[in-house]
Design a protein around this motif. Structure first.
Motif, PDB file in Angstrom:
ATOM      1  N   GLU A  28       0.822  -1.218   0.000  1.00  0.00           N
ATOM      2  CA  GLU A  28       0.000   0.000   0.000  1.00  0.00           C
ATOM      3  C   GLU A  28       0.851   1.261   0.000  1.00  0.00           C
ATOM      4  O   GLU A  28       0.363   2.354  -0.319  1.00  0.00           O
ATOM      5  N   LYS A  29       2.138   1.118   0.335  1.00  0.00           N
ATOM      6  CA  LYS A  29       3.029   2.277   0.329  1.00  0.00           C
ATOM      7  C   LYS A  29       3.517   2.596  -1.083  1.00  0.00           C
ATOM      8  O   LYS A  29       3.747   3.759  -1.418  1.00  0.00           O
ATOM      9  N   VAL A  30       3.693   1.553  -1.902  1.00  0.00           N
ATOM     10  CA  VAL A  30       4.141   1.800  -3.275  1.00  0.00           C
ATOM     11  C   VAL A  30       2.966   2.114  -4.200  1.00  0.00           C
ATOM     12  O   VAL A  30       3.149   2.724  -5.256  1.00  0.00           O
ATOM     13  N   GLN A  31       1.767   1.683  -3.802  1.00  0.00           N
ATOM     14  CA  GLN A  31       0.573   2.017  -4.597  1.00  0.00           C
ATOM     15  C   GLN A  31      -0.631   2.198  -3.674  1.00  0.00           C
ATOM     16  O   GLN A  31      -1.446   1.288  -3.496  1.00  0.00           O
ATOM     17  N   PRO A  32      -0.781   3.381  -3.099  1.00  0.00           N
ATOM     18  CA  PRO A  32      -1.940   3.663  -2.244  1.00  0.00           C
ATOM     19  C   PRO A  32      -3.222   3.658  -3.071  1.00  0.00           C
ATOM     20  O   PRO A  32      -3.185   3.748  -4.307  1.00  0.00           O
ATOM     21  N   PRO A  33      -4.373   3.542  -2.424  1.00  0.00           N
ATOM     22  CA  PRO A  33      -5.650   3.603  -3.138  1.00  0.00           C
ATOM     23  C   PRO A  33      -5.757   4.876  -3.980  1.00  0.00           C
ATOM     24  O   PRO A  33      -5.441   5.968  -3.516  1.00  0.00           O
ATOM     25  N   GLY A  34      -6.157   4.728  -5.229  1.00  0.00           N
ATOM     26  CA  GLY A  34      -6.309   5.866  -6.120  1.00  0.00           C
ATOM     27  C   GLY A  34      -5.103   6.170  -6.977  1.00  0.00           C
ATOM     28  O   GLY A  34      -5.209   6.908  -7.958  1.00  0.00           O
ATOM     29  N   GLN A  35      -3.942   5.608  -6.630  1.00  0.00           N
ATOM     30  CA  GLN A  35      -2.740   5.844  -7.431  1.00  0.00           C
ATOM     31  C   GLN A  35      -2.676   4.806  -8.543  1.00  0.00           C
ATOM     32  O   GLN A  35      -2.712   3.610  -8.291  1.00  0.00           O
ATOM     33  N   VAL A  36      -2.547   5.270  -9.770  1.00  0.00           N
ATOM     34  CA  VAL A  36      -2.620   4.374 -10.924  1.00  0.00           C
ATOM     35  C   VAL A  36      -1.329   3.580 -11.110  1.00  0.00           C
ATOM     36  O   VAL A  36      -1.351   2.363 -11.297  1.00  0.00           O
ATOM     37  N   VAL A  37      -0.177   4.254 -11.043  1.00  0.00           N
ATOM     38  CA  VAL A  37       1.110   3.608 -11.290  1.00  0.00           C
ATOM     39  C   VAL A  37       1.879   3.480  -9.973  1.00  0.00           C
ATOM     40  O   VAL A  37       2.057   4.469  -9.260  1.00  0.00           O
ATOM     41  N   PRO A  38       2.339   2.280  -9.625  1.00  0.00           N
ATOM     42  CA  PRO A  38       3.099   2.121  -8.385  1.00  0.00           C
ATOM     43  C   PRO A  38       4.397   2.931  -8.388  1.00  0.00           C
ATOM     44  O   PRO A  38       5.031   3.108  -9.431  1.00  0.00           O
ATOM     45  N   THR A  39       4.795   3.412  -7.222  1.00  0.00           N
ATOM     46  CA  THR A  39       6.053   4.117  -7.047  1.00  0.00           C
ATOM     47  C   THR A  39       7.127   3.109  -6.651  1.00  0.00           C
ATOM     48  O   THR A  39       6.905   2.316  -5.729  1.00  0.00           O
ATOM     49  N   PRO A  40       8.286   3.079  -7.315  1.00  0.00           N
ATOM     50  CA  PRO A  40       9.327   2.114  -6.947  1.00  0.00           C
ATOM     51  C   PRO A  40       9.658   2.178  -5.456  1.00  0.00           C
ATOM     52  O   PRO A  40       9.774   3.243  -4.867  1.00  0.00           O
ATOM     53  N   GLY A  41       9.780   1.018  -4.840  1.00  0.00           N
ATOM     54  CA  GLY A  41      10.073   0.914  -3.419  1.00  0.00           C
ATOM     55  C   GLY A  41      10.119  -0.547  -3.021  1.00  0.00           C
ATOM     56  O   GLY A  41       9.737  -1.428  -3.797  1.00  0.00           O
ATOM     57  N   ARG A  42      10.550  -0.816  -1.809  1.00  0.00           N
ATOM     58  CA  ARG A  42      10.713  -2.200  -1.353  1.00  0.00           C
ATOM     59  C   ARG A  42       9.402  -2.748  -0.791  1.00  0.00           C
ATOM     60  O   ARG A  42       8.771  -2.109   0.054  1.00  0.00           O
ATOM     61  N   ILE A  43       9.016  -3.916  -1.254  1.00  0.00           N
ATOM     62  CA  ILE A  43       7.814  -4.563  -0.732  1.00  0.00           C
ATOM     63  C   ILE A  43       8.204  -5.954  -0.216  1.00  0.00           C
ATOM     64  O   ILE A  43       9.304  -6.445  -0.471  1.00  0.00           O
TER      65      ILE A  43
END
Length: 229
Positions: A150-165
């Motif tokens: 949810e940190k790389v792609q919160p609700p409503g965000q279309v494209v994920p942000t690069p980050g560690r999952i």
């Protein structure tokens, strides 16, 4: 397909920390029961598995018009997703039959017991469909905790942000002691709660004994009231 086309890019951008992948049976039918933090869960979980799994995804992902809709449908088909109508009643029964059919062929079947994405990062009450599926198919349930998606792609965000999952997979849960009791609603609730407890333990989420759809409905009503005011 998914590994060849987008797999290397996802690994490079999101560097998933994977624990317990050996807990997924190398062969035979099993249910993968996962928490649901982000739209991108459906990207990352199939990516880290050594076996192909079929996933339930809401039917809107397959019939949305336009270029974005076609790309979304293409992606979900290539990660093994199958459309499900979440309107309840006969639709829910059809979804169950789909799962039983997949498991009957000895494959992996993935499901989000919460029924929808968490609205705030907490873990919500599970729907008993996962329990009924496990008892009718007589297969183990493998709990899976998605972490920080949810940190790389919160609700409503279309494209994920690069980050560690992260993806943390627990040991299979055996419910053979309940076989033959799949019509007992108290047994179904007990099995579901055991699965949700294991997801809470694996992912470290705060647990809320309310359905996520109920919380989302309240928030939607509050927004409408505020707009009207």
């Amino acid at each position: 397909m998914k590994r060849v086309v987008i797999g290397p890019a996802l690994w490079l951008l999101f560097r998933p920390r994977v624990e317990g992948v050996e807990n997924v049976p190398a062969e035979g039918a099993a249910i993968l029961a996962s928490n649901h933090l982000s739209f991108s869960d459906s990207f990352f979980l199939p990516l880290v598995l050594r076996r192909r799994a079929t996933w339930m995804a809401k039917s809107e992902y397959f019939d949305t018009p336009g270029l974005r809709g076609r790309l979304t449908a293409w992606f979900f088909r290539n990660v093994g997703a199958t459309p499900v109508d979440r309107s309840g009643g006969r639709a829910s029964e059809a979804a169950l039959r789909t799962g039983l059919r997949v498991l009957g062929t000895g494959e992996l079947f993935g499901i989000y017991p919460e029924g929808t994405r968490s609205p705030d990062g907490r873990l919500y009450r599970g729907r008993t469909g996962v329990a009924r599926l496990a008892l009718e198919a007589r297969v183990p349930v493998v709990p899976v905790a998605m972490i920080d998606t949810e940190k790389v792609q919160p609700p409503g965000q279309v494209v994920p942000t690069p980050g560690r999952i992260g993806v943390r997979i627990g040991r299979p849960l055996d419910f053979s002691r309940y076989y033959g009791l799949e019509t007992d609603r108290f047994v179904l609730r007990a099995v579901t709660d055991e699965i949700m407890y294991e997801l809470m333990r694996l992912g470290g989420q705060e647990y809320v004994d309310v359905y996520a759809t109920t919380v989302k409905g309240r928030k939607g009503a509050a927004r409408e009231e505020q707009a009207a005011g």
